[in-house]
Design a protein around this motif. Structure first.
Motif, PDB file in Angstrom:
ATOM      1  N   ILE A   8       0.830  -1.200   0.000  1.00 44.25           N
ATOM      2  CA  ILE A   8       0.000   0.000   0.000  1.00 44.25           C
ATOM      3  C   ILE A   8       0.870   1.259   0.000  1.00 44.25           C
ATOM      4  N   ASP A   9       0.607   2.130  -0.957  1.00 46.15           N
ATOM      5  CA  ASP A   9       1.192   3.471  -0.966  1.00 46.15           C
ATOM      6  C   ASP A   9       0.144   4.398  -0.368  1.00 46.15           C
ATOM      7  N   GLY A  36      11.087   0.774   2.321  1.00 45.48           N
ATOM      8  CA  GLY A  36      11.185   0.222   0.978  1.00 45.48           C
ATOM      9  C   GLY A  36      10.317   0.979   0.000  1.00 45.48           C
ATOM     10  N   ASN A  37       9.826   0.270  -1.005  1.00 49.25           N
ATOM     11  CA  ASN A  37       9.069   0.905  -2.083  1.00 49.25           C
ATOM     12  C   ASN A  37       7.614   1.209  -1.729  1.00 49.25           C
ATOM     13  N   GLU A  70      -1.094  -2.855  -4.431  1.00 46.34           N
ATOM     14  CA  GLU A  70      -0.650  -3.965  -5.272  1.00 46.34           C
ATOM     15  C   GLU A  70      -0.872  -5.222  -4.452  1.00 46.34           C
ATOM     16  N   SER A  71      -1.658  -6.147  -4.989  1.00 53.44           N
ATOM     17  CA  SER A  71      -2.068  -7.322  -4.229  1.00 53.44           C
ATOM     18  C   SER A  71      -1.376  -8.588  -4.717  1.00 53.44           C
ATOM     19  N   HIS A  72      -1.059  -9.439  -3.770  1.00 56.20           N
ATOM     20  CA  HIS A  72      -0.443 -10.732  -4.045  1.00 56.20           C
ATOM     21  C   HIS A  72      -1.272 -11.800  -3.334  1.00 56.20           C
TER      22      HIS A  72
END
Length: 95
Positions: A8-9, A36-37, A70-72
């Motif tokens: 999550i951003d 991190g990112n 972004e989901s994983h």
């Protein structure tokens, strides 16, 4: 149990508030503030696969301060904790 890991951003000035709001959502089991990112990582655990979309698209993405996700989706879990539980015979560890 179905598990998704969500990167999550979020708005930089509201990371703690966003993390607390996400942690309170049904289906979100944990939220981590990370380096991190991305700003946060949430772990989603739900009984039905279709519930993942509701939690991520319907709740996490709509939380004020969340800019992007972004989901994983997890296929299988490998954990020392799971293995220890599977082979435990019910005795407490000796100190």
């Amino acid at each position: 149990m179905n598990t998704a890991i969500v990167h999550i951003d979020c708005a930089t000035d509201s990371i703690p508030e966003v993390a607390e709001a996400l942690a309170a959502l049904p289906g979100v089991s944990e939220v981590y503030s990370v380096a991190g990112n991305v700003d946060l990582i949430a772990v989603v655990r739900v009984p039905h696969f279709d519930d993942i979309a509701e939690v991520i698209a319907g709740r996490i993405s709509k939380t004020p301060g969340v800019l992007n996700t972004e989901s994983h989706i997890a296929f299988r879990a490998y954990s020392r904790h799971d293995l220890e539980d599977a082979f435990a015979i019910g005795l407490n560890d000796a100190d």
